[in-house]
Design an enzyme around this catalytic site. Sequence first.
Site, PDB file in Angstrom:
ATOM      1  N   TRP A 322       0.409  -1.246  -0.107  1.00 41.23           N
ATOM      2  CA  TRP A 322       0.100  -0.228  -0.062  1.00 41.23           C
ATOM      3  C   TRP A 322       0.485   0.917  -0.031  1.00 41.23           C
ATOM      4  O   TRP A 322       0.614   1.892  -0.145  1.00 41.23           O
ATOM      5  CB  TRP A 322      -0.964   0.209   1.127  1.00 41.23           C
ATOM      6  CG  TRP A 322      -2.126   1.676   0.822  1.00 41.23           C
ATOM      7  CD1 TRP A 322      -3.070   1.801   0.936  1.00 41.23           C
ATOM      8  CD2 TRP A 322      -0.888   2.204   1.734  1.00 41.23           C
ATOM      9  NE1 TRP A 322      -3.137   3.215   1.004  1.00 41.23           N
ATOM     10  CE2 TRP A 322      -2.257   3.424   1.939  1.00 41.23           C
ATOM     11  CE3 TRP A 322      -0.591   3.353   3.083  1.00 41.23           C
ATOM     12  CZ2 TRP A 322      -2.334   4.525   2.709  1.00 41.23           C
ATOM     13  CZ3 TRP A 322      -0.184   4.133   3.481  1.00 41.23           C
ATOM     14  CH2 TRP A 322      -1.073   4.987   3.731  1.00 41.23           C
ATOM     15  N   HIS A 323       2.188   0.972   0.661  1.00 36.67           N
ATOM     16  CA  HIS A 323       2.910   2.336   0.813  1.00 36.67           C
ATOM     17  C   HIS A 323       3.627   3.157  -0.413  1.00 36.67           C
ATOM     18  O   HIS A 323       3.718   3.868  -0.829  1.00 36.67           O
ATOM     19  CB  HIS A 323       3.685   2.315   2.089  1.00 36.67           C
ATOM     20  CG  HIS A 323       3.446   2.402   2.989  1.00 36.67           C
ATOM     21  ND1 HIS A 323       2.514   1.713   3.997  1.00 36.67           N
ATOM     22  CD2 HIS A 323       3.689   3.722   4.337  1.00 36.67           C
ATOM     23  CE1 HIS A 323       2.384   1.968   5.050  1.00 36.67           C
ATOM     24  NE2 HIS A 323       3.030   3.312   5.290  1.00 36.67           N
ATOM     25  N   GLY A 324       3.868   1.748  -1.280  1.00 32.02           N
ATOM     26  CA  GLY A 324       4.146   1.750  -2.647  1.00 32.02           C
ATOM     27  C   GLY A 324       4.758   0.901  -3.792  1.00 32.02           C
ATOM     28  O   GLY A 324       4.471  -0.409  -2.422  1.00 32.02           O
ATOM     29  N   PHE A 466       1.116   8.535  -1.844  1.00 30.87           N
ATOM     30  CA  PHE A 466       1.243   6.557  -1.075  1.00 30.87           C
ATOM     31  C   PHE A 466       0.263   6.894  -1.084  1.00 30.87           C
ATOM     32  O   PHE A 466      -0.753   6.114  -1.120  1.00 30.87           O
ATOM     33  CB  PHE A 466       1.137   6.256   0.405  1.00 30.87           C
ATOM     34  CG  PHE A 466       2.895   6.224   0.643  1.00 30.87           C
ATOM     35  CD1 PHE A 466       3.892   6.389  -0.304  1.00 30.87           C
ATOM     36  CD2 PHE A 466       3.827   6.824   1.715  1.00 30.87           C
ATOM     37  CE1 PHE A 466       5.276   6.346  -0.129  1.00 30.87           C
ATOM     38  CE2 PHE A 466       4.682   6.927   2.031  1.00 30.87           C
ATOM     39  CZ  PHE A 466       6.436   6.671   0.996  1.00 30.87           C
TER      40      PHE A 466
END
Length: 466
Positions: A322-324, A466
């Site tokens: 999810w963060h990247g 993000f």
Amino acid sequence: MSYLSIEFGLIFVVLFAIYWAFRLLPKFQNNLLLISSYLIVASYSVQFAVILFSYTCVIYFFSIMIATSKQHAKIWLVLGLSAAIINLALFKYFDFFRYELQSLLNYLNLSILLPAITIFIPIGISFYTFHSVSYLVSIKKKELPVAKFWDFALFLSFFPCIIAGPINRAKTFIPQIVVSQPREILEPFRAFTLLILSVIKVYCLGGLISENWITPIFSNPLEYSTLDLLVGLYGYAIQIYLNFSGYTDLVTGIALLLGFRLPINFNFPYLACNVREFWERWHISLSHWIRDYIYIPLGGNRRGFIRTQINVMSAMLLSGLWHGAGINFVIWGGCHGLGIIVLNILDCYMGRSWITQRSPIIARLITWHYICFTWLFFYCVSLPDALDYLTALGHNFLIESHYIEVFLSICVIFLLYPLFKNIPDWCSLQLSKINRIYLPIIFIFILWLTIYFAPSGMPNFIYANF
């Protein structure tokens, strides 16, 4: 438009005046917030605003179908969640998975060429996707009725949260939108304290640390000693905390001034004595969202010890992704998952919090260094960059240190960090003793002082990516 810019500050002052001039008309206030939120999204790209509105219409349709369909509500929920996930995956992960899939096809000697499409990630898509998931699930659980369309649109687009959170739950935030009684400014002294702290954290301290420690060390780690490289890791751990918690302070203060409460997102995470406790203190709205919508639906800890560890790792890998859309973020999430699994095994065989009960400071020290190690994969653009840094960290013992004073200062800050816990409450108390007429003057003075000492340029909010 940066929320720390002078332009935004002036616009917000005008918005604030108009907003409270219509205090007796909450619906008008909602419309004003909705228009303002869409204008902010459109300031990045008009297409982003169109995508957000289209997404809002689709999710609202599914919410109506969930609420009105007695026999097929679960099917409509699955379809709605699928639409949300597919939308997020298309915009955020298409390039990542296209590259990985193309590599696999090439490895299998399959002459299939996937199309290369440049897709810009709409601002805030991760956060309004999470908001919409909580809304659909709440409708299915009958925790709240279907909201009016424009109230739901404001829930997804509320400008303090859409850029980088925190993640709101529909059952707690939508009731704040649909109020019939006039709103009030909430905790004005705390709001001013949060605004002041945010400017100091992001604009001054975070900027200075990034410019003087992080950028030069990470740019060429092979030239620096092991001690300096530790300073680089420590510095980034401090900067990302200052940056993200500073952003949370800023938008929480703005929301309070508009009469809204946002969820707590930070609780001094570097006081954590283990990785599990770290996630109870860091980005709390995300960790609770992952727990409630990923970890528990996977089975949580209800299906045996081994299955629990699989669920933990799955949840943390998804958190990293999810963060990247990159292998570094997956490794970062995997490291946190591994840390929690090792902790669970130690708890099983040695007793819960075995180290913490014997020496809290050692437990904090171990946790701090492990978290700093994981931040390396978060910061570096590619895996080779991270491996180069680790190689230098393990081999550059004999190189002369340039940052020994900084290293010692960070050690002192680490020991004194628990004393900082009461600073926000103390500042709020001091501001409450001052005549409200002087508050704007104090705020402007602190802002000027911060800009004077801060490095040039407008700082970015790291989590806005993000």
